[in-house]
Design a protein around this motif. Sequence first.
Motif, PDB file in Angstrom:
ATOM      1  N   LYS A  96       0.863  -1.179   0.000  1.00 31.88           N
ATOM      2  CA  LYS A  96       0.000   0.000   0.000  1.00 31.88           C
ATOM      3  C   LYS A  96       0.897   1.226   0.000  1.00 31.88           C
ATOM      4  N   PRO A  97       0.385   2.389  -0.378  1.00 33.39           N
ATOM      5  CA  PRO A  97       1.241   3.587  -0.449  1.00 33.39           C
ATOM      6  C   PRO A  97       1.890   3.911   0.892  1.00 33.39           C
ATOM      7  N   LEU A  98       3.109   4.410   0.820  1.00 28.65           N
ATOM      8  CA  LEU A  98       3.823   4.868   2.011  1.00 28.65           C
ATOM      9  C   LEU A  98       3.419   6.309   2.296  1.00 28.65           C
ATOM     10  N   GLN A  99       2.894   6.562   3.492  1.00 29.70           N
ATOM     11  CA  GLN A  99       2.450   7.895   3.871  1.00 29.70           C
ATOM     12  C   GLN A  99       3.285   8.397   5.039  1.00 29.70           C
ATOM     13  N   ALA A 100       3.629   9.672   4.990  1.00 33.86           N
ATOM     14  CA  ALA A 100       4.487  10.239   6.025  1.00 33.86           C
ATOM     15  C   ALA A 100       4.167  11.712   6.235  1.00 33.86           C
ATOM     16  N   GLY A 101       4.368  12.164   7.457  1.00 31.53           N
ATOM     17  CA  GLY A 101       4.336  13.579   7.776  1.00 31.53           C
ATOM     18  C   GLY A 101       5.766  14.065   7.932  1.00 31.53           C
ATOM     19  N   ILE A 102       6.087  15.199   7.324  1.00 30.40           N
ATOM     20  CA  ILE A 102       7.462  15.703   7.316  1.00 30.40           C
ATOM     21  C   ILE A 102       7.470  17.166   7.746  1.00 30.40           C
ATOM     22  N   ARG A 103       8.376  17.494   8.657  1.00 31.14           N
ATOM     23  CA  ARG A 103       8.567  18.880   9.080  1.00 31.14           C
ATOM     24  C   ARG A 103      10.013  19.269   8.780  1.00 31.14           C
ATOM     25  N   ILE A 104      10.188  20.396   8.095  1.00 36.88           N
ATOM     26  CA  ILE A 104      11.509  20.851   7.672  1.00 36.88           C
ATOM     27  C   ILE A 104      11.712  22.295   8.104  1.00 36.88           C
ATOM     28  N   ILE A 228       4.143  10.576  -6.470  1.00 38.65           N
ATOM     29  CA  ILE A 228       4.213  11.284  -5.186  1.00 38.65           C
ATOM     30  C   ILE A 228       3.048  12.270  -5.098  1.00 38.65           C
ATOM     31  N   THR A 229       2.275  12.149  -4.033  1.00 40.32           N
ATOM     32  CA  THR A 229       1.252  13.127  -3.711  1.00 40.32           C
ATOM     33  C   THR A 229       1.718  13.888  -2.480  1.00 40.32           C
ATOM     34  N   ALA A 230       1.806  15.205  -2.570  1.00 38.21           N
ATOM     35  CA  ALA A 230       2.311  16.017  -1.461  1.00 38.21           C
ATOM     36  C   ALA A 230       1.386  17.201  -1.237  1.00 38.21           C
ATOM     37  N   ARG A 231       1.174  17.527   0.019  1.00 38.10           N
ATOM     38  CA  ARG A 231       0.387  18.690   0.396  1.00 38.10           C
ATOM     39  C   ARG A 231       1.102  19.434   1.524  1.00 38.10           C
ATOM     40  N   ILE A 232       1.129  20.746   1.439  1.00 43.28           N
ATOM     41  CA  ILE A 232       1.744  21.574   2.472  1.00 43.28           C
ATOM     42  C   ILE A 232       0.698  21.883   3.541  1.00 43.28           C
ATOM     43  N   LEU A 233       0.986  21.473   4.765  1.00 41.61           N
ATOM     44  CA  LEU A 233       0.056  21.671   5.870  1.00 41.61           C
ATOM     45  C   LEU A 233       0.334  22.968   6.616  1.00 41.61           C
ATOM     46  N   GLN A 234       1.606  23.375   6.660  1.00 39.20           N
ATOM     47  CA  GLN A 234       1.982  24.599   7.364  1.00 39.20           C
ATOM     48  C   GLN A 234       3.165  25.238   6.658  1.00 39.20           C
ATOM     49  N   GLU A 243       9.871  27.427   7.966  1.00 40.11           N
ATOM     50  CA  GLU A 243       9.412  26.147   8.497  1.00 40.11           C
ATOM     51  C   GLU A 243       8.283  25.621   7.622  1.00 40.11           C
ATOM     52  N   LEU A 244       8.382  24.343   7.287  1.00 38.58           N
ATOM     53  CA  LEU A 244       7.441  23.725   6.369  1.00 38.58           C
ATOM     54  C   LEU A 244       7.001  22.376   6.926  1.00 38.58           C
ATOM     55  N   SER A 245       5.693  22.147   6.983  1.00 40.20           N
ATOM     56  CA  SER A 245       5.157  20.847   7.380  1.00 40.20           C
ATOM     57  C   SER A 245       4.341  20.309   6.209  1.00 40.20           C
ATOM     58  N   THR A 246       4.603  19.067   5.842  1.00 42.35           N
ATOM     59  CA  THR A 246       3.950  18.498   4.669  1.00 42.35           C
ATOM     60  C   THR A 246       3.436  17.095   4.942  1.00 42.35           C
ATOM     61  N   PHE A 247       2.466  16.695   4.139  1.00 43.32           N
ATOM     62  CA  PHE A 247       2.017  15.306   4.075  1.00 43.32           C
ATOM     63  C   PHE A 247       2.459  14.761   2.729  1.00 43.32           C
ATOM     64  N   VAL A 248       3.052  13.576   2.745  1.00 41.73           N
ATOM     65  CA  VAL A 248       3.552  12.977   1.509  1.00 41.73           C
ATOM     66  C   VAL A 248       3.066  11.536   1.401  1.00 41.73           C
ATOM     67  N   GLN A 249       2.579  11.181   0.236  1.00 39.32           N
ATOM     68  CA  GLN A 249       2.230   9.796  -0.066  1.00 39.32           C
ATOM     69  C   GLN A 249       3.079   9.355  -1.250  1.00 39.32           C
ATOM     70  N   PHE A 250       3.752   8.216  -1.096  1.00 32.52           N
ATOM     71  CA  PHE A 250       4.739   7.761  -2.081  1.00 32.52           C
ATOM     72  C   PHE A 250       4.289   6.428  -2.666  1.00 32.52           C
TER      73      PHE A 250
END
Length: 256
Positions: A96-104, A228-234, A243-250
């Motif tokens: 199934k797709p790999l989903q992750a929350g990322i903060r940079i 890759i599906t990516a959305r910027i949350l913050q 500062e960037l927070s994103t949701f990524v589905q790979f």
Amino acid sequence: MELLTIFLSSLIGLVSPIGIVSDRVAESTLRKQFVSVEALQVRIDNAPTYQLLQGRIDRLRLSGRGLVPRKDIRIDRLELETDPIALQGLRLKLAKPLQAGIRIILKEEDINRALRSPAIAAQLQTMVRRNERYSFLNPQISFLERDPLKLGRANRIRVQALLSEKGYPDQLAIVAEAEPKIIAGRTLQLQNLYVTANGQPAPAPVIQALTETIANRFDLRQLEKSGITARILQFSLQPAQLELSTFVQFRPPSKK
């Protein structure tokens, strides 16, 4: 995003049935993806043994500081947390797709160093309508405070550069200021964009063309063709950092 794809692919390798499940070895393996690392911690929340043998874990968490994926490109802070990861078969294929929350967090000084790197300079060149006659020199970005009562929050960016034309000694000093805004979590829009060339305001058609170019260039929907599906949350600006927070589905491309 190419770096993100490589990094997420390496995470899949850690979970394979013949791969790595130890926090320490996982950390060592991920360090090899970077030129240098100041600090890196990896935590794998293990599922029962029989699930590990099937290439499944409950969650992977990562926290890093001072990560350099390429020369002259530095990430001040990186935090990542995945949903459950599951593979099928002995090959590195996601069940199934790999989903992750990322903060940079990126420091202003690191962004400016990256802007001077050959890799980023080449990308900037493509934004000058792929015209080899023109070149950007000495680009620099600053995060500006509009109102001191906003307690140190920046809400505008300033980009400065010299524009040179092949065969001519004169250079134009370009200064652009705008309020960056994320639209629908996927597109960067420059609001209230103001551009000057040698102190003279740029014409409205130039402003409009530049706004549209930036919006098209930084549209995360372009990543979807790569799985890759990516959305910027913050998206937050401070006087010296972003500062960037994103949701990524790979989703790795299917093999035919």
